[in-house]
Design a protein around this motif. Sequence first.
Motif, short mmCIF file in Angstrom:
data_model
loop_
_atom_site.label_atom_id
_atom_site.label_comp_id
_atom_site.label_asym_id
_atom_site.label_seq_id
_atom_site.Cartn_x
_atom_site.Cartn_y
_atom_site.Cartn_z
N LEU A 608 1.11 -5.47 3.17
CA LEU A 608 -0.30 -5.80 3.00
C LEU A 608 -0.71 -6.83 4.04
CD1 LEU A 608 0.51 -4.77 0.03
CD2 LEU A 608 -1.49 -6.07 -0.70
N HIS A 609 -1.98 -6.82 4.38
CA HIS A 609 -2.54 -7.87 5.22
C HIS A 609 -3.79 -8.41 4.54
CE1 HIS A 609 0.05 -6.68 8.57
NE2 HIS A 609 -0.29 -5.41 8.31
N CYS A 644 -4.64 -13.73 8.74
CA CYS A 644 -4.01 -12.90 7.72
C CYS A 644 -3.41 -13.77 6.62
CB CYS A 644 -2.92 -12.04 8.37
SG CYS A 644 -2.00 -11.05 7.19
N TYR A 646 -1.50 -12.51 3.88
CA TYR A 646 -0.22 -12.01 3.34
C TYR A 646 0.87 -12.25 4.39
CZ TYR A 646 -2.00 -9.69 -0.84
OH TYR A 646 -2.53 -9.43 -2.06
N PHE A 647 1.98 -12.80 3.98
CA PHE A 647 3.06 -13.07 4.94
C PHE A 647 3.73 -11.75 5.31
CE2 PHE A 647 6.39 -14.75 7.32
CZ PHE A 647 6.12 -16.08 7.59
N CYS A 648 3.24 -11.13 6.39
CA CYS A 648 3.54 -9.73 6.64
C CYS A 648 4.65 -9.51 7.64
CB CYS A 648 2.27 -9.04 7.12
SG CYS A 648 1.50 -9.90 8.50
N HIS A 652 3.47 -13.34 11.49
CA HIS A 652 2.34 -13.48 10.56
C HIS A 652 1.43 -14.65 10.94
CE1 HIS A 652 0.20 -14.44 6.84
NE2 HIS A 652 0.78 -15.62 6.87
N MET A 655 -0.97 -13.96 13.50
CA MET A 655 -1.89 -12.86 13.23
C MET A 655 -3.28 -13.42 12.92
SD MET A 655 -1.45 -9.60 10.72
CE MET A 655 -2.80 -8.45 10.51
CU1 CUA Z 1 -0.72 -9.59 8.42
CU2 CUA Z 1 0.17 -11.62 7.77
#
Ligand code: CUA
Length: 665
Positions: A608-609, A644, A646-648, A652, A655
């Motif tokens: 998820l973002h 962003c 969510y720690f994607c 991240h 981002m």
């Molecule tokens: Cu996309 Cu954190």
Amino acid sequence: MSDSDNCADVDEMKSPDEIFEEYEAKLNDALAEVEEPPEKPGDGIRLGLGDLSLDRRDFMKAGAAVGATTALAGCSGFGGSGGQGTTSSGGHGSVPDHKVAPGEHDEYYGFWSAGHSGEVRVVGVPSMRELMRIPVFNPESARGHGFDDQSKRLLEEGGGYTWGDSHHPNLSETDGEYDGEYLFINDKANGRIARVNLKYFETDAITDVPNVQAIHGCCIQSPDTDYVFGNSEFRTPIPNDGRDVKNPDEYESVFTAMDPESMEVQWQVRVDGNLDILDTDKDGRWAISSAYNDEEGVEVEEMTHDDRDYVKAFDVPKIQKAVDNGNYEEVNGIPVVDGTQDSKLNQGSDPIVRYIPTPKSPHCVEVTPDGKYAMVAGKLSPTVSIIDIEKLDTADDPADTIVGQPKVGLGPLHTTYDDRGHAYTSLFIDSQVAKWDIEKAVEAEKGSTDPVIEKIDVHYNPGHIQATQAMSADPQGDWLVVLNKLSKDRFLPVGPVHPDNDQLIYIGDDAAGMELVADEPVYPEPHDAIMVEADKLDPATVWDESDYEGEKPYISEDESGIERTGEKSVEVNVSVKRSEYGLRDFTVKEGDEVKLTATNIEGSRDILHGLAVPQYDVHLALAPKDTRQATFTADDPGVYWFYCTYFCSALHLEMRSRMIVEPRG
Ligand code: CUA
Ligand code: K7E
């Protein structure tokens, strides 16, 4: 109320004990007046407290008195052994492990209402692990509910309130079994019913029901979910537009039928008394509702004055026919049928609503999985009234529909079922669960305790109890959850607001008896739960873009860009993936209305973002292949890093991109 009672100084001088004594006296008066006098304090079950020898009521009283320090000290000394205080003989059967090993899955999905938190919680059963929260009536930032255009609109068009009081979750059924499509839930506070889509575990409709206050009872019509029903609990003038405000005789409570697909109200029925909780039979004919205050009082003494209240059984096809024949009054665009006792539609042998006398102030109706009986818990009466559903059609005297009335204990509130003919009733005042034999209770004398098989202590003061799949025609009879209102001494203290305590009880071994296996602290305040076998649901793991086609676009990397659509408006389209947005920056002018559309173009499960725009109160939570939109006015010139949430990925933190708002000059 005397004048001095209104004086804050005088009130402040009352000790906690005095306040509790007053409550206790009031409750005792109410209890003493019900047809079946309750067991006297002292006749109750004794707890193994050595010399203390408190009965259940004294114990509850001690714990309930705010600041009663000596009594509380007694509680904590007792705390650890509380779970063993069962009054059953057994309790050491072969209980399957309720813990689910790391990486393993639960057998059941549980859906918990969350009371005045306004959401629905998804709980794995039997582990009792909270798996997810589904924001419904409450704006919730983690899932972006109320922070993107679509969910904002949903909350706005659903009445514009920022909170709700969710009580009764219901799963949609086909042929009497859960079909895994939808969950429906009421908002008691604002008179609403919402629908949660179980493909996406997301609220997709909220209906603000006209002509009602406090939708409390809520259920789907078994066996095929042809309707969703809601009961307004509080009586008001109808319409509530300023007429008859000082004329409580004219207030009425309303039964509402909604279409589960369109989520539009189809018709309503107004009745006498306060409607409360309801359930349907399994054949699509009767919706049966508990009710209190048939006295139609507005103060507690008036509400509990008479010995009887009337359960209302709504004959749905007959009401439908009355609507088709134009036998209604239109109020705020809704056909409202007169279902009061004096209505011409209720005269003769074929009424649209049957009024069934029960001991006063009952709390709930729950229909057995085989559809034979509807159980009405006594609340102030220590009995459960058993209504024979077949007799609703045939009995000349509505009182004859009650074919059993076992005496189960003090403060019965809710009943649930296993697959072996047993009922389980929560006892609010006794803080117990009573297990009893349904057919024995039908055969026994009214008021008999013989049908009661076993009782188990719970901690403390249970409301709803629910066994796996017990609201469907396919109960499982293994696990029972008890939603206790108070946890008191069961957990580490966390300040004066305590968690509730949900307890898990194994009920699968009749010979060994009920076995308490787990305590689970819960954020306030779930009222009810419903559990379904996990394989009956088929949730999506990524979005299917065809599910939102036509409503909002899917933005690919190539489509990322900005377009001026007017003197003071721009559209910004952004694709989103690890670890970048489709635009490194975009520039708008001060005062522009920005319509921002973002698509998570990744198809990977659980990647998820987020897209947060500082100082503009924007947060989009983007599940894989999902698109979300936010519209806002860029009022303040400056540089705004959108980032962003969510720690994607390992990148991240990098981002992020810039929204530049140029001064208009
Ligand atoms: Cu996309 Cu954190
Ligand atoms: Cu008994 Cu609202 Cu279902 Cu609470 S209600 S306990």
